[in-house]
Design an enzyme around this catalytic site. Structure first.
Site, PDB file in Angstrom:
ATOM      1  N   LEU A 564       0.823  -1.209   0.000  1.00  0.00           N
ATOM      2  CA  LEU A 564       0.000   0.000   0.000  1.00  0.00           C
ATOM      3  C   LEU A 564       0.857   1.259   0.000  1.00  0.00           C
ATOM      4  O   LEU A 564       0.416   2.312  -0.446  1.00  0.00           O
ATOM      5  CB  LEU A 564      -0.930   0.015   1.220  1.00  0.00           C
ATOM      6  N   GLY A 565       2.064   1.169   0.545  1.00  0.00           N
ATOM      7  CA  GLY A 565       2.927   2.345   0.604  1.00  0.00           C
ATOM      8  C   GLY A 565       4.180   2.055   1.394  1.00  0.00           C
ATOM      9  O   GLY A 565       4.368   0.963   1.933  1.00  0.00           O
ATOM     10  N   GLY A 568       9.202   5.724   6.554  1.00  0.00           N
ATOM     11  CA  GLY A 568      10.587   5.949   6.896  1.00  0.00           C
ATOM     12  C   GLY A 568      11.328   4.690   7.317  1.00  0.00           C
ATOM     13  O   GLY A 568      12.517   4.549   7.064  1.00  0.00           O
ATOM     14  N   PHE A 569      10.622   3.733   7.959  1.00  0.00           N
ATOM     15  CA  PHE A 569      11.299   2.555   8.472  1.00  0.00           C
ATOM     16  C   PHE A 569      10.713   1.247   7.950  1.00  0.00           C
ATOM     17  O   PHE A 569      11.053   0.184   8.436  1.00  0.00           O
ATOM     18  CB  PHE A 569      11.233   2.524  10.005  1.00  0.00           C
ATOM     19  N   GLY A 570       9.828   1.290   6.987  1.00  0.00           N
ATOM     20  CA  GLY A 570       9.266   0.042   6.498  1.00  0.00           C
ATOM     21  C   GLY A 570       8.149   0.270   5.505  1.00  0.00           C
ATOM     22  O   GLY A 570       7.915   1.379   5.039  1.00  0.00           O
ATOM     23  N   SER A 571       7.449  -0.811   5.182  1.00  0.00           N
ATOM     24  CA  SER A 571       6.382  -0.783   4.190  1.00  0.00           C
ATOM     25  C   SER A 571       5.069  -1.223   4.815  1.00  0.00           C
ATOM     26  O   SER A 571       5.040  -1.832   5.879  1.00  0.00           O
ATOM     27  CB  SER A 571       6.743  -1.706   3.024  1.00  0.00           C
ATOM     28  N   ASP A 682       3.534  13.850  14.986  1.00  0.00           N
ATOM     29  CA  ASP A 682       3.775  13.768  13.539  1.00  0.00           C
ATOM     30  C   ASP A 682       2.464  13.921  12.760  1.00  0.00           C
ATOM     31  O   ASP A 682       2.139  13.109  11.895  1.00  0.00           O
ATOM     32  CB  ASP A 682       4.454  12.447  13.182  1.00  0.00           C
TER      33      ASP A 682
END
Length: 874
Positions: A564-565, A568-571, A682
């Site tokens: 899906l996307g 910064g640290f993973g998918s 964030d």
């Protein structure tokens, strides 16, 4: 609209619902006799301050032989198939929808239970969030229609409080309407279609029908989507990007300011693209004339069918099949299945090796499974990955990724692309000058009919030919006698002899070995203690969600097949649990900050629930694997919908305003209503997700900070995303007002329809806050608004300026002057005014570190992520 407006009166017949306060204008027709079945049962409207309960003893509760049950709240008309709204369940009736349905009524006005022709749902409010017995629906005193589950949890709302609503009406055409004192529409179900169109309903550009996940799973949205665009009607299946299987388009430039739309009328589905009524449509799809109640349903198989009442309900037309044929539907033979004249089979390699097998040998239409799941690593692809080549095979969609190429180059490109699942190659007469398509997901394939396509087509499916190299076990080594042991002695005949020395030696040896093993185990435990502490800690967090094994999530995501996307640290990958729940799985890669981010996210939202927070369903802490399992939010992140010229569709002003209110509600809950204050840290459009009804949900709590209630501020290292960071981050001492600042930036982005920084603009306008400061001081608020061309903004200028002022109020440099999020909520709901003492000359100046960080961002990027940013599912 019906007049006069009447509300049901309270009575004692069978624990009657609704529960309503008797009013001066209550009609006798809605009294005891009407509710008990005598006389006319036409009750299409309701007043404010009315509550209905989904009770087993409710009036107008009818169960049918197909195991469905309805509890009608409003009913329009008598005798024949009529529209009603209320609670609906199917199957076991563990959960219910608040829905509009077509139900058969008799000449006396009662709802009948025919032996054939069961209720048909044509709209539902809470398809992805069904409720249980004793759920309540309330039309509040301030005009908000609110659905709450039995435990009081908010399931759905029209968010129309303080919008001058006077009552609720079920129209003759099946439209559920909230109206004001002038009988004008404030909110209507026609604006929020699910998977059905009824006669007279329109589907405007940017709206879509979303099919259910299966014919029996009616409470979840599925893979298929039917959208109206500026060029025509488009049907697609979810992928990354979506794969289109039907498009009825017309080229041309729109000559008017109204949205394109499709309208369902008796005899046709009319498409108005470059024109509007009363002129003739630009395109028209014929439909058999209606002989009774009729509707168009977008099915879980991707078909668009016309269904009509005829005792029983029956299909009278399949609107897309005439254009597509049988085999062009993406799931006609499931994933990897090959369709030939309506028959399904699995791909064959031409060798003795079997790479695909049927999911169900008795149901070949359910598709095929990879015998060896395709690994996601790009290492040693020439050794581990290969192809099953299928000649004269075609695919329902073709998007040219590489042009003027040959088949070998196409396959090589697929090998080098980790997300590629097939190399699809088409050419006319020259095999060296063809086109190549590299889909990231493979649905149904079909035999290529060259007489129709006038093309040669082949498909090469990527497969796993070798398992990734495994770590070999250490060689077996014979163990010498332990120190202190005595080898057995033998007598003259070769028999073993025992001795005290040998026995004592053996005992000493065993003790020595025990000490060595114990010491080694202690060192081993000590070395891996941090991981054990982490895993043990997670198991004892109160209210912790489900803990999954890595293998369970691997199966749920089909080996992490649909991405899906990336963050910064993973998918993030889409998945499906065994119970049918659609999920988004975030995989966390790397070390260092990962453990802190993982713990922060699990601890902060693992045990809290709010309609405007993405729900954390579970997690996985399995050896080196760290994964988070969220509810799947169908419309993705806010960034796709708000930037002019780049959005998936134009959101009207009411939707944008509702999204801002939803974000405020989510933040107010985190800051003020949790046991510990939670600062998100964030907030940005990428971390705000939108469900099927465009309800906003805050996501990604990987950087969040928990603060005790008695703490007014906290010291921490800088974290977040450039452009959304408040100035006080320079001191490292922050409060929840850093979230308020980020919220203010997002509000300005939504109102203006542009990103925080855009390189393509003149230097003085590149940063939104700098440009906005200048325009605010000059009173030229609307100069920065970039969405006049696609929305009803022009008719809501006052509200737009008010929204900008809310954003400005929240981004003041002095955090003490920023409002609390609960205060922002009151302003958005009309209960309070924006602070009038905002000094525009002393704020909105982007901090220097922000300008330095984002000045190099490409104009197509929303923000450049810091290494410490962990983006959520989207």
């Amino acid at each position: 609209m019906s007049s006069p407006i009447r509300a049901p009166a309270i009575s004692a017949c069978r624990s009657l619902q609704p529960i309503a306060k008797p009013t001066a204008n209550s009609s006798p027709a809605h009294g005891l006799s009407a509710f008990c079945g005598a006389g006319s049962l036409d009750y299409p409207t309701a007043n404010l301050s009315t509550t209905w309960i989904n009770s087993v003893s409710a009036s107008h509760s009818v169960s049918f032989s197909d195991n469905s049950t309805i509890r009608a709240i409003l009913l329009r008309g008598t005798f024949g198939p009529r529209y009603a709204c209320g609670f609906f369940c199917n199957g076991t009736c563990d959960t219910y929808l608040f829905a509009v349905f077509i139900v058969q009524t008799n000449s006396g006005g009662g709802i009948t239970m025919p032996s054939i022709g069961f209720p048909q749902v044509v709209w539902s409010a809470n398809r992805n969030n069904p409720v249980k017995i004793n759920a309540t629906l309330e039309l509040t005193a301030d005009g908000n229609l609110v659905l709450r589950d039995a435990d009081g949890t908010l399931a759905w709302s029209t968010n129309t409080g303080k919008m001058s609503v006077r009552g609720l009406n079920m129209t003759e055409s099946g439209n559920l309407v909230l109206f004001d004192s002038k009988n004008s529409v404030v909110w209507q179900s026609f604006d929020h279609p699910t998977d059905v169109l009824v006669p007279g309903q329109i589907l405007v550009s940017g709206k879509n029908l979303t099919a259910s996940s299966s014919p029996t799973n009616w409470t979840d949205a599925g893979l298929f989507s039917l959208s109206m665009t500026t060029t025509g009607l488009v049907a697609s299946i979810q992928s990354n990007p979506p794969q289109v299987y039907y498009e009825n388009s017309l080229s041309g430039t729109k000559q008017n300011t109204e949205l394109s739309y499709a309208k369902f009328r008796n005899g046709s589905l009319d498409l108005y693209l470059n024109s509007v009524e009363p002129t003739d449509p630009d395109l028209s799809i014929p439909i058999p004339d209606a002989k009774s109640a009729q509707f168009i349903k977008f099915g879980s198989d991707g078909h668009l069918r016309v269904v009509e009442w005829g005792q029983p309900w029956k299909e009278v037309a399949d609107l897309l099949t005439g254009f597509l044929g049988v085999c062009n539907y993406p799931m006609v033979c499931g994933t990897y299945g090959v369709c030939s004249n309506g028959q399904c089979s699995c791909p064959r390699s031409g060798t003795n090796e079997v790479y695909f097998s049927p999911r169900n040998s008795r149901r070949p239409d359910l598709g095929c499974l990879e015998v060896k799941p395709l690994g996601t690593s790009c290492n040693n692809v020439s050794e581990n990955h290969g192809f099953v080549d299928l000649e004269d095979v075609n695919y329902f969609e073709f998007v040219t990724d590489i042009s003027n190429t040959n088949m070998d180059t196409c396959k090589e490109a697929c090998l080098k692309n980790c997300s590629c699942r097939a190399a699809i190659f088409r050419y006319g007469s020259n095999p060296s000058g063809g086109d190549c398509y590299l889909p990231s997901r493979v649905f149904s394939l079909m035999n290529n009919n060259r007489a129709l396509t006038n093309l040669n087509s082949s498909v090469s499916l990527k497969v796993q030919i070798n398992a990734p190299p495994a770590v070999s076990a250490p060689p077996t080594v014979s163990t010498p006698p332990a120190v202190g042991t005595v080898p057995p002695t033998t007598d003259s005949k070769g028999n073993k002899k025992s001795s005290v020395g040998a026995i004592l030696g053996s005992i000493v040896g065993v003790l020595f070995i025990s000490v060595v093993i114990g010491s080694a185990f202690f060192v081993y435990r000590k070395r891996r203690k941090p991981d054990e502490v982490e895993e043990d800690y997670l198991d004892h967090v109160p209210g912790m969600p489900t803990r999954f094994s890595y293998e369970q999530l691997e199966a749920a995501t089909e080996n992490f097949n649909k991405k899906l996307g990336e963050g910064g640290f993973g998918s993030v990958f889409q998945g499906l649990l065994k119970d049918g729940t659609k999920i988004a799985v975030k995989t966390l890669d790397g070390v260092g900050h990962i453990k802190k981010s993982f713990l922060a996210e699990v601890e902060s939202i693992g045990s809290i629930h709010h309609v405007n927070l993405v729900r954390l369903i579970g997690f996985c802490a399995d050896k080196s694997h760290r994964l988070l399992v969220y509810e799947y939010v169908v419309n993705g992140s806010l960034e796709k919908w708000i930037y002019t010229g780049r959005q998936e569709k134009c959101l009207d002003w009411k939707t944008r305003r509702k999204i801002v209110l939803d974000i405020a509600k989510g933040l107010a809950y985190l800051h003020e209503d949790c046991r510990q204050k939670i600062i998100h840290l964030d907030i940005k459009p990428q971390n705000i997700l939108l469900d099927e009804n465009f309800n906003a949900k805050l996501a990604d709590f990987g950087l969040s900070k928990l603060i005790d209630r008695d703490q007014s501020q906290v010291m921490t290292t800088m974290r977040g995303t450039p452009g959304y960071l408040a100035p006080e981050w320079l001191s490292a001492v922050i409060t929840e007002k850093v979230d308020v600042y980020s919220f203010g930036v997002v509000v300005l982005e939504i109102a203006c329809g542009r990103k925080i920084f855009e390189q393509s603009k003149p230097e003085e306008e590149r940063h939104l806050l700098s440009a906005f400061k200048k325009k605010a001081e000059e009173g030229q608020w609307l100069d920065l608004v970039e969405n006049f061309h696609c929305e009803d903004v022009q008719s809501n200028v006052e509200e737009l300026v008010e929204m900008m002022k809310i954003g400005a109020w929240c981004v003041q440099n002095d955090y003490t002057k920023r409002p609390a999020m609960s205060m922002v909520m009151k302003v958005l709901e009309g209960g309070k005014d924006v602070d009038k003492d905002i000094d525009y000359s002393n704020f909105l100046t982007p901090p220097r570190y922000v300008m330095n960080d984002i000045s190099g961002i490409d104009s197509e990027d929303a923000t450049r992520l810091l290494p410490s940013v962990l983006s959520g599912p989207r």
